[in-house]
Design a protein around this motif. Structure first.
Motif, PDB file in Angstrom:
ATOM      1  N   ASN A 144      -6.312   3.533  -1.365  1.00  0.00           N
ATOM      2  CA  ASN A 144      -7.294   4.108  -0.651  1.00  0.00           C
ATOM      3  C   ASN A 144      -8.148   2.862  -0.257  1.00  0.00           C
ATOM      4  O   ASN A 144      -8.988   2.576   0.266  1.00  0.00           O
ATOM      5  N   THR A 145      -6.677   1.578   0.393  1.00  0.00           N
ATOM      6  CA  THR A 145      -7.566   0.435   1.612  1.00  0.00           C
ATOM      7  C   THR A 145      -7.278   1.498   3.259  1.00  0.00           C
ATOM      8  O   THR A 145      -6.116   1.074   3.512  1.00  0.00           O
ATOM      9  N   SER A 189      -7.426 -13.250  -5.673  1.00  0.00           N
ATOM     10  CA  SER A 189      -7.685 -11.423  -5.272  1.00  0.00           C
ATOM     11  C   SER A 189      -9.272 -11.474  -6.530  1.00  0.00           C
ATOM     12  O   SER A 189      -9.893 -10.241  -5.555  1.00  0.00           O
ATOM     13  N   GLN A 224     -11.596  -1.122  -4.397  1.00  0.00           N
ATOM     14  CA  GLN A 224     -10.873  -0.187  -4.685  1.00  0.00           C
ATOM     15  C   GLN A 224      -8.850   0.021  -4.860  1.00  0.00           C
ATOM     16  O   GLN A 224      -8.209  -1.937  -4.662  1.00  0.00           O
ATOM     17  N   GLU A 225      -8.278   0.994  -5.504  1.00  0.00           N
ATOM     18  CA  GLU A 225      -7.088   1.280  -5.331  1.00  0.00           C
ATOM     19  C   GLU A 225      -6.104   0.998  -3.744  1.00  0.00           C
ATOM     20  O   GLU A 225      -7.058   1.000  -2.517  1.00  0.00           O
ATOM     21  N   LEU A 226      -4.799   0.112  -3.884  1.00  0.00           N
ATOM     22  CA  LEU A 226      -4.018  -0.201  -2.637  1.00  0.00           C
ATOM     23  C   LEU A 226      -4.589   1.510  -1.567  1.00  0.00           C
ATOM     24  O   LEU A 226      -4.574   1.112  -0.577  1.00  0.00           O
ATOM     25  N   PRO A 252       0.766   2.827  -4.088  1.00  0.00           N
ATOM     26  CA  PRO A 252      -0.553   3.110  -3.794  1.00  0.00           C
ATOM     27  C   PRO A 252      -1.256   2.769  -5.156  1.00  0.00           C
ATOM     28  O   PRO A 252      -2.980   2.809  -4.377  1.00  0.00           O
ATOM     29  N   ARG A 253      -1.190   3.264  -5.575  1.00  0.00           N
ATOM     30  CA  ARG A 253      -2.480   2.845  -7.485  1.00  0.00           C
ATOM     31  C   ARG A 253      -2.311   2.023  -7.591  1.00  0.00           C
ATOM     32  O   ARG A 253      -3.238   1.621  -8.447  1.00  0.00           O
ATOM     33  N   ALA A 254      -1.774   0.824  -7.290  1.00  0.00           N
ATOM     34  CA  ALA A 254      -2.091  -0.346  -7.909  1.00  0.00           C
ATOM     35  C   ALA A 254      -3.043  -1.232  -6.866  1.00  0.00           C
ATOM     36  O   ALA A 254      -3.882  -0.980  -5.941  1.00  0.00           O
ATOM     37  N   HIS A 255      -3.966  -1.868  -8.091  1.00  0.00           N
ATOM     38  CA  HIS A 255      -4.915  -3.039  -7.005  1.00  0.00           C
ATOM     39  C   HIS A 255      -4.206  -4.989  -6.677  1.00  0.00           C
ATOM     40  O   HIS A 255      -3.223  -4.755  -7.044  1.00  0.00           O
ATOM     41  N   ARG A 299       0.751  -0.931   0.126  1.00  0.00           N
ATOM     42  CA  ARG A 299       0.214   0.377  -0.087  1.00  0.00           C
ATOM     43  C   ARG A 299       0.746   1.386  -0.119  1.00  0.00           C
ATOM     44  O   ARG A 299       0.438   1.966  -1.140  1.00  0.00           O
TER      45      ARG A 299
END
Ligand code: FDA
Length: 384
Positions: free
Chosen positions: A298-299, A287, A294-296, A266-269, A262
């Protein structure tokens, strides 16, 4: 009487018992319906025979009586069998986790046992059906021959296409010995339609900790087109009963790794983060199963903890096992209640013995089952 002892079964247990009893002066006959002795030895350990395990301990065996194997295992140990292997100049290596294999071929172990039998003047009759067993005036009668001692060493019914049968249990019952319900063990588990996505990644394997109830093994798991296999799964299968869950930890330390992902991406799924931890196809299936839109970046921590749980407690409810056709051994068998733990002789039938896989003692994967065959054989041979 024609012999001092008749041994039923020319597998590992029967051959070693015959050799030791013969060398101690007994006249011994071995009977087997197969056309070759030691067929399971020949296919064992991928053709190199994992003939013992340096870590052999009574705890590595399943039985209704967990204490039963202690006496035999302590009197003919893994080191005793290794000394025999070395005396025959068979070179060997430790593969992993104390598992000892021949450098060359499992054929060397069979040749060694046959050589030991020859030294003891043992007579081996192959392609011979056991048929009816007589018992009168202290003598057992089999295939037209008699002896005051009879050893059941016919193994269990796993891999019937190799000639394995449950005749040991029929003979035991005929003499009034109880049999603990046999079941396939060290066997792949099957998954249902709900787990179709895992069956579709057949061939993918990864290191796991597998758990059934309170028993865990850390080894590799393999996804197959029918379900789950690989050493970790085979190990827990021996402890599995229908209805039990199998829980896999496929990513120890997942939560820390996810937090790190994360921070770094941060932009990765989720799929991208899991691909760093796991084989790509497994990462995709997991997965999808865990589901994190959401993207990592925003988790939340709570969401990451849920994802981590999906990896460290990946839970399956197998529909069954692949059965005796694929089981490396049979758990259960002739009840240890009926036998002396020091001699393997039936308590209520003097002269009748049971050894090896026929008995309700089942080892873990890794050379333990052969060690039980050797130790129980030596215990019986010492008494014959
Ligand atoms: P085993 O089954 O070896 O011998 C029984 C004998 O009785 C056979 O010769 C059979 O023909 C005979 N018999 C059976 N029914 C009969 C009948 N009705 N009439 C006459 N004769 C009859 N274990 C381990 O420790 N390390 C390993 O590497 C492996 N690898 C492995 C691979 C595979 C594919 C399998 C299937 C199993 C293993 N095992 C193993 C398990 C190991 O092979 C097993 O535990 C031992 O062979 C048991 O030895 P026994 O002598 O008790 O029985």
């Amino acid at each position: 009487m024609d012999y001092d002892a008749i041994i039923l079964g020319a597998g590992g247990a029967g051959l070693l018992a015959a050799a030791l009893a013969g060398q101690a002066g007994g006249r011994v006959l071995v009977l087997d319906h197969a056309d070759k002795p030691g067929k399971k030895i020949l296919i064992s350990g991928g053709g190199r025979c994992n003939f013992t395990n340096t870590g052999t301990e009574p705890d590595c065996f399943l039985s209704e009586n967990p204490h039963f194997a202690k006496s035999a295992l302590s009197r003919y140990t893994q080191w005793d069998f290794l000394a025999l292997v070395e005396a025959h100049r068979i070179s060997w290596h430790e593969k992993t986790l104390g598992q000892l294999f021949c450098d060359g071929s499992a054929r060397q172990i069979v040749a060694m046992l046959l050589d030991e039998c020859a030294k003891g003047g043992v007579e081996i009759r192959l392609s011979t059906e056991i048929g009816e067993i007589g018992h009168a005036d202290g003598l057992f009668g089999v295939a037209g021959k008699t002896a005051p001692q009879l050893v059941i060493a016919t193994g269990g019914p796993s891999i019937p296409k190799m000639g394995a049968t449950g005749i040991a249990y029929d003979i035991a019952r005929r003499f009034g010995l109880d049999v603990v319900t046999p079941r396939p063990a060290l066997v792949p588990l099957t998954l249902g339609e709900g787990d179709r996505a895992f069956r579709d990644i057949s061939g993918v394997s990864c290191p796991v900790t597998a758990r059934v109830g309170g028993t865990t093994f850390a080894e590799a798991a393999l996804f197959t087109h029918r379900g789950l296999s690989g050493p970790a799964i085979l190990q827990v299968s021996s402890y599995w009963s229908p209805g039990d869950a199998v829980v896999l930890n496929v990513a120890p330390g997942a939560l820390d790794a996810l937090r790190e992902a994360r921070r770094k991406m941060p932009r990765a799924h989720l799929k991208a983060a899991l691909s760093e931890l796991l084989p790509k196809r497994l990462a995709e299936v997991l997965s999808d199963r865990i589901g994190l839109a959401q993207e990592l970046g925003n988790t939340s921590d709570a969401e990451l903890a849920r994802v981590s749980e999906g990896l460290t407690a990946l839970t399956f409810h197998p529909t069954g096992t692949e059965g005796y056709a694929k089981a490396e051994v049979t758990a259960g068998g002739i009840s240890t209640e009926a036998l002396s733990s020091s001699t393997m002789e039936a308590r209520n039938v003097p002269g009748l013995y049971a050894i090896g896989e026929a008995v309700d003692v089942t080892g873990w994967l890794g050379g333990y089952n052969f060690q039980w065959a050797w130790s129980s054989a030596a215990a019986a041979a010492g008494a014959i």
